[in-house]
Scaffold this motif. Sequence first.
Motif, PDB file in Angstrom:
ATOM      1  N   PHE A 179      25.279 -48.369 -17.702  1.00 47.99           N
ATOM      2  CA  PHE A 179      26.349 -47.525 -18.230  1.00 47.99           C
ATOM      3  C   PHE A 179      26.688 -46.323 -17.358  1.00 47.99           C
ATOM      4  N   THR A 180      25.726 -45.825 -16.580  1.00 46.30           N
ATOM      5  CA  THR A 180      25.995 -44.575 -15.853  1.00 46.30           C
ATOM      6  C   THR A 180      25.608 -44.616 -14.372  1.00 46.30           C
ATOM      7  N   LEU A 181      24.325 -44.753 -14.044  1.00 45.00           N
ATOM      8  CA  LEU A 181      23.864 -44.508 -12.682  1.00 45.00           C
ATOM      9  C   LEU A 181      23.741 -45.754 -11.812  1.00 45.00           C
ATOM     10  N   GLY A 182      23.356 -46.866 -12.398  1.00 49.65           N
ATOM     11  CA  GLY A 182      23.121 -48.066 -11.614  1.00 49.65           C
ATOM     12  C   GLY A 182      21.700 -48.140 -11.094  1.00 49.65           C
ATOM     13  N   ILE A 183      21.272 -49.349 -10.767  1.00 44.93           N
ATOM     14  CA  ILE A 183      19.895 -49.599 -10.317  1.00 44.93           C
ATOM     15  C   ILE A 183      19.574 -48.775  -9.065  1.00 44.93           C
ATOM     16  N   GLY A 184      18.360 -48.222  -9.061  1.00 45.24           N
ATOM     17  CA  GLY A 184      17.875 -47.493  -7.892  1.00 45.24           C
ATOM     18  C   GLY A 184      18.108 -45.998  -7.932  1.00 45.24           C
ATOM     19  N   ASN A 185      18.735 -45.526  -9.007  1.00 49.45           N
ATOM     20  CA  ASN A 185      19.073 -44.095  -9.093  1.00 49.45           C
ATOM     21  C   ASN A 185      18.339 -43.389 -10.226  1.00 49.45           C
ATOM     22  N   TYR A 186      17.204 -43.971 -10.635  1.00 51.41           N
ATOM     23  CA  TYR A 186      16.375 -43.390 -11.689  1.00 51.41           C
ATOM     24  C   TYR A 186      14.980 -43.974 -11.533  1.00 51.41           C
ATOM     25  N   THR A 187      14.034 -43.440 -12.270  1.00 56.76           N
ATOM     26  CA  THR A 187      12.660 -43.945 -12.203  1.00 56.76           C
ATOM     27  C   THR A 187      12.276 -44.571 -13.542  1.00 56.76           C
ATOM     28  N   GLU A 188      11.192 -45.307 -13.539  1.00 57.29           N
ATOM     29  CA  GLU A 188      10.680 -45.884 -14.784  1.00 57.29           C
ATOM     30  C   GLU A 188      10.254 -44.774 -15.751  1.00 57.29           C
ATOM     31  N   ASP A 189       9.784 -43.657 -15.196  1.00 56.74           N
ATOM     32  CA  ASP A 189       9.431 -42.524 -16.067  1.00 56.74           C
ATOM     33  C   ASP A 189      10.670 -41.980 -16.775  1.00 56.74           C
ATOM     34  N   ASP A 190      11.802 -41.967 -16.079  1.00 55.12           N
ATOM     35  CA  ASP A 190      13.045 -41.522 -16.722  1.00 55.12           C
ATOM     36  C   ASP A 190      13.398 -42.437 -17.896  1.00 55.12           C
ATOM     37  N   ILE A 191      13.173 -43.736 -17.732  1.00 61.33           N
ATOM     38  CA  ILE A 191      13.440 -44.684 -18.821  1.00 61.33           C
ATOM     39  C   ILE A 191      12.488 -44.426 -19.988  1.00 61.33           C
ATOM     40  N   LYS A 192      11.200 -44.313 -19.680  1.00 63.16           N
ATOM     41  CA  LYS A 192      10.202 -44.106 -20.741  1.00 63.16           C
ATOM     42  C   LYS A 192      10.452 -42.800 -21.489  1.00 63.16           C
ATOM     43  N   ASN A 193      10.694 -41.725 -20.751  1.00 65.81           N
ATOM     44  CA  ASN A 193      10.914 -40.429 -21.403  1.00 65.81           C
ATOM     45  C   ASN A 193      12.267 -40.392 -22.122  1.00 65.81           C
ATOM     46  N   GLY A 194      13.255 -41.068 -21.541  1.00 67.52           N
ATOM     47  CA  GLY A 194      14.546 -41.153 -22.215  1.00 67.52           C
ATOM     48  C   GLY A 194      14.438 -41.881 -23.541  1.00 67.52           C
ATOM     49  N   ALA A 195      13.606 -42.921 -23.585  1.00 67.06           N
ATOM     50  CA  ALA A 195      13.397 -43.654 -24.837  1.00 67.06           C
ATOM     51  C   ALA A 195      12.781 -42.746 -25.905  1.00 67.06           C
ATOM     52  N   LYS A 196      11.903 -41.846 -25.468  1.00 73.61           N
ATOM     53  CA  LYS A 196      11.335 -40.888 -26.432  1.00 73.61           C
ATOM     54  C   LYS A 196      12.422 -39.969 -26.975  1.00 73.61           C
ATOM     55  N   GLY A 197      13.337 -39.545 -26.096  1.00 76.50           N
ATOM     56  CA  GLY A 197      14.424 -38.680 -26.543  1.00 76.50           C
ATOM     57  C   GLY A 197      15.396 -39.375 -27.475  1.00 76.50           C
ATOM     58  N   LEU A 198      15.492 -40.702 -27.353  1.00 78.26           N
ATOM     59  CA  LEU A 198      16.399 -41.476 -28.206  1.00 78.26           C
ATOM     60  C   LEU A 198      15.706 -42.014 -29.460  1.00 78.26           C
ATOM     61  N   ALA A 199      14.385 -41.871 -29.545  1.00 79.03           N
ATOM     62  CA  ALA A 199      13.648 -42.370 -30.707  1.00 79.03           C
ATOM     63  C   ALA A 199      14.181 -41.733 -31.987  1.00 79.03           C
ATOM     64  N   GLY A 200      14.397 -42.566 -32.980  1.00 77.48           N
ATOM     65  CA  GLY A 200      14.889 -42.067 -34.266  1.00 77.48           C
ATOM     66  C   GLY A 200      16.395 -42.035 -34.392  1.00 77.48           C
ATOM     67  N   LEU A 201      17.133 -42.302 -33.293  1.00 77.23           N
ATOM     68  CA  LEU A 201      18.597 -42.403 -33.378  1.00 77.23           C
ATOM     69  C   LEU A 201      18.907 -43.746 -34.022  1.00 77.23           C
ATOM     70  N   ASN A 202      19.368 -43.704 -35.258  1.00 74.16           N
ATOM     71  CA  ASN A 202      19.425 -44.898 -36.087  1.00 74.16           C
ATOM     72  C   ASN A 202      20.769 -44.995 -36.803  1.00 74.16           C
ATOM     73  N   ILE A 203      20.932 -46.018 -37.607  1.00 70.93           N
ATOM     74  CA  ILE A 203      22.180 -46.259 -38.334  1.00 70.93           C
ATOM     75  C   ILE A 203      22.521 -45.065 -39.235  1.00 70.93           C
ATOM     76  N   LYS A 242      23.482 -37.147  -8.583  1.00 71.16           N
ATOM     77  CA  LYS A 242      24.350 -37.392  -7.427  1.00 71.16           C
ATOM     78  C   LYS A 242      25.092 -38.722  -7.522  1.00 71.16           C
ATOM     79  N   ALA A 243      24.447 -39.755  -8.068  1.00 71.32           N
ATOM     80  CA  ALA A 243      25.015 -41.110  -8.061  1.00 71.32           C
ATOM     81  C   ALA A 243      25.992 -41.369  -9.200  1.00 71.32           C
ATOM     82  N   ILE A 244      26.162 -40.415 -10.104  1.00 74.68           N
ATOM     83  CA  ILE A 244      26.865 -40.684 -11.359  1.00 74.68           C
ATOM     84  C   ILE A 244      28.293 -41.222 -11.205  1.00 74.68           C
ATOM     85  N   PRO A 245      29.113 -40.812 -10.237  1.00 77.50           N
ATOM     86  CA  PRO A 245      30.500 -41.282 -10.274  1.00 77.50           C
ATOM     87  C   PRO A 245      30.731 -42.675  -9.704  1.00 77.50           C
ATOM     88  N   TYR A 246      29.781 -43.223  -8.959  1.00 74.69           N
ATOM     89  CA  TYR A 246      30.099 -44.372  -8.113  1.00 74.69           C
ATOM     90  C   TYR A 246      30.046 -45.715  -8.827  1.00 74.69           C
TER      91      TYR A 246
END
Length: 463
Positions: A179-203, A242-246
């Motif tokens: 949706f935003t950055l594309g492969i190679g522009n983030y880390t697995e830690d960003d995914i894991k920590n992002g999932a924590k920030g999204l936890a509980g976002l529900n219907i 940095k990679a967000i617009p491409y």
Amino acid sequence: MNKNILWSLRLGFSGKQSKSIEQLGLSKFLDKSFASSFDKKIPSLLDNSPKSIKELRAKRQEIKSSNPDNVKELLKAEMGVSQEMKAWWLQKMIADEFPLREKMTCFWHNHFVCTFQKVKVNHWVYQHNQVLRENAFGNFKTLTKKIIQTNAMVRYLDNVDNRRDKINENLSRELLELFTLGIGNYTEDDIKNGAKGLAGLNIGENEAQYRPFLENDDTIIYFGKTGKFKADEMIDIIFEQKAIPYLITQKLLKWFIYDNPSEELVRYYGDYFRKVDFEIKPLLTKIFTEEFPKETAGSKIKDPLVYILQLMNELNVEQLNPRLLAFYLKQQGMDLFNQPNVKGWNGGKEWLSSQVYLQRNNAADLLCNGRNISRKVQMSDNDMVNDNINQLLKVSLKWNKSGTNKTIIAELQERLLFHTDENLQKDWETILKYDFNPKAEGSDNAVMRLFNNMIKTPEFQII
């Protein structure tokens, strides 16, 4: 190919808007497209589908307590509504005077993928589609925030299963990868920590909402920043990268103009997109007005929507059942509201496989002979419904009836093809001979045979 027709196909779905582009000029045409209105009223096809959480629970209870046959009928009814929603959207694409909004809605639909097959609630799918339509020309960051917090998206990407005691990373991963950055522009830690920030976002009632008893309130590190971030703050941080617009400029160039845009163009327009703070309207204006003067015909394979709607417009078909049209698109691999996976339709060469090409040629034969493009409509996996299988369509092809064989061939070439050669010219002069009489009985049939031959060429599949 006439440049105004070429850009009518690119900014819409057929050559229907070519005269408006010619008369208004591209800039004014774009202004009117950006200012186009749309209906915000919920379509009547959703009248009997659950909309509130209360109605949805009642429907689920009804299904749970019903006998198997009744359950099948209830599920089939919602499948039928989904089919009607495809027809509803196709009618909008065909009828709009300035269809760029619907073209952009379809672009976002294939970027922020969310399918009925997974979501299973038609009202949520409609809400998702309407958010895309309302924000089609708005701000990319704002749209990202809104779409991530739709009921359809949190259901589709399993965030309903993402909770503090059991983290699900699906939405967090696709937010960054697709949706935003594309492969190679983030880390697995960003995914894991992002999932924590999204936890509980529900219907929620009208949109997704955080549930306090499911939230994770841990302090997280997200792209080097530390805090207790939730969806909006996370997206703000993503849009600082940095990679967000491409990723999005590459996809826009592929959707509208080039199957293989150059990295130079992607960077050039991406840098401008950042400069205008991710506003979509000025980006589109810059892309279209700067690419319009270039000789870019032949740079993109037509998607099934453009292919079939261009044919319908050329043949002045008015009464083709949109449900048949939706089923044809499904056969072509462009099933609305049901992409094959979260990556969406790949486009490009996949729109011209041998099977797709054969189906296109079959559709050309049927339409040129005034027949429906499909003899059946699939309403569900186990239910095929005959739909006016013997209905004849009224078709008529416009051509200059005071011309010669060569001027008529040239007229159709200008409307339909980006490229021709001597061999094609000889083929067409065999169909429409030097002594062709446009006033003679059967002249319409002869020109229709010529048209049918042209639209079966590989050159017609490309714009």
